[in-house]
Write a protein that holds these residues in place. Sequence first.
Motif, PDB file in Angstrom:
ATOM      1  N   UNK A  41      18.335  10.309  11.353  1.00 27.45           N
ATOM      2  CA  UNK A  41      18.206   9.480  12.555  1.00 27.45           C
ATOM      3  C   UNK A  41      19.211   9.882  13.634  1.00 27.45           C
ATOM      4  N   UNK A  42      18.724  10.073  14.830  1.00 26.93           N
ATOM      5  CA  UNK A  42      19.591  10.422  15.937  1.00 26.93           C
ATOM      6  C   UNK A  42      20.026  11.868  15.996  1.00 26.93           C
ATOM      7  N   UNK A  91      20.967  12.599   3.451  1.00 28.55           N
ATOM      8  CA  UNK A  91      19.971  11.591   3.794  1.00 28.55           C
ATOM      9  C   UNK A  91      19.221  11.984   5.062  1.00 28.55           C
ATOM     10  N   UNK A  92      17.901  12.056   4.968  1.00 27.39           N
ATOM     11  CA  UNK A  92      17.075  12.494   6.097  1.00 27.39           C
ATOM     12  C   UNK A  92      15.607  12.440   5.690  1.00 27.39           C
ATOM     13  N   UNK A  93      14.743  12.615   6.681  1.00 27.25           N
ATOM     14  CA  UNK A  93      13.342  12.899   6.413  1.00 27.25           C
ATOM     15  C   UNK A  93      13.237  14.409   6.210  1.00 27.25           C
ATOM     16  N   UNK A  94      12.589  14.802   5.125  1.00 25.06           N
ATOM     17  CA  UNK A  94      12.440  16.220   4.810  1.00 25.06           C
ATOM     18  C   UNK A  94      11.001  16.663   5.063  1.00 25.06           C
ATOM     19  N   UNK A  95      10.883  17.796   5.745  1.00 24.08           N
ATOM     20  CA  UNK A  95       9.581  18.340   6.116  1.00 24.08           C
ATOM     21  C   UNK A  95       9.417  19.741   5.552  1.00 24.08           C
ATOM     22  N   UNK A 118       8.874  13.527   3.900  1.00 24.56           N
ATOM     23  CA  UNK A 118       9.181  12.615   2.809  1.00 24.56           C
ATOM     24  C   UNK A 118      10.648  12.213   2.925  1.00 24.56           C
ATOM     25  N   UNK A 119      10.920  10.931   2.753  1.00 25.80           N
ATOM     26  CA  UNK A 119      12.273  10.413   2.994  1.00 25.80           C
ATOM     27  C   UNK A 119      13.160  10.608   1.776  1.00 25.80           C
TER      28      UNK A 119
END
Length: 124
Positions: A41-42, A91-95, A118-119
Amino acid sequence: QVQLVESGGGSVQAGGSLRLSCAASGYIFSGYSMGWFRQAPGKEREGVAAISTGGGSTYYADSVKGRFTISRDNVKNTLYLQMNSLKPEDTAMYYCAAKSWGSNWLSVGAYNYWGQGTQVTVSS
C-alpha cells in the motif's frame, strides 16, 4: 486469451513460509519469460524475481535473495514462488507477469501480461 491466475497467498507470522502459484493459459507458456512482482500500500510495484523461458536463468531483487526461489513447470504451465523466512516488509499484493522478449527482468514495464494478484500478509 491470456490468463494468469495467482494463488497461495495468505497470512503468516514472521519467519514462516508460503508458496505462491501462477496458473497460465491462453498462450504458449514455455515461450515467455515470467516474473513475480509485489506492491505494498502506498508504494510502487516492484520486481521480486524472474525466470527465463526454460528456467535456466533466474533473477532476484536484493531484498529477497537467499529467501525466495522462483521456478516454473512448463508441462503444467505454472509458475511458482517459494518464500521462506518471511518478514513483515514482505507484506504486499503479489502478481505474476509474462513477457515475450528482452531483458529488464525485474522491470514492470517489460512485461506484457499480468495476473490479478494474491495477498501476502506477514505479521511480526
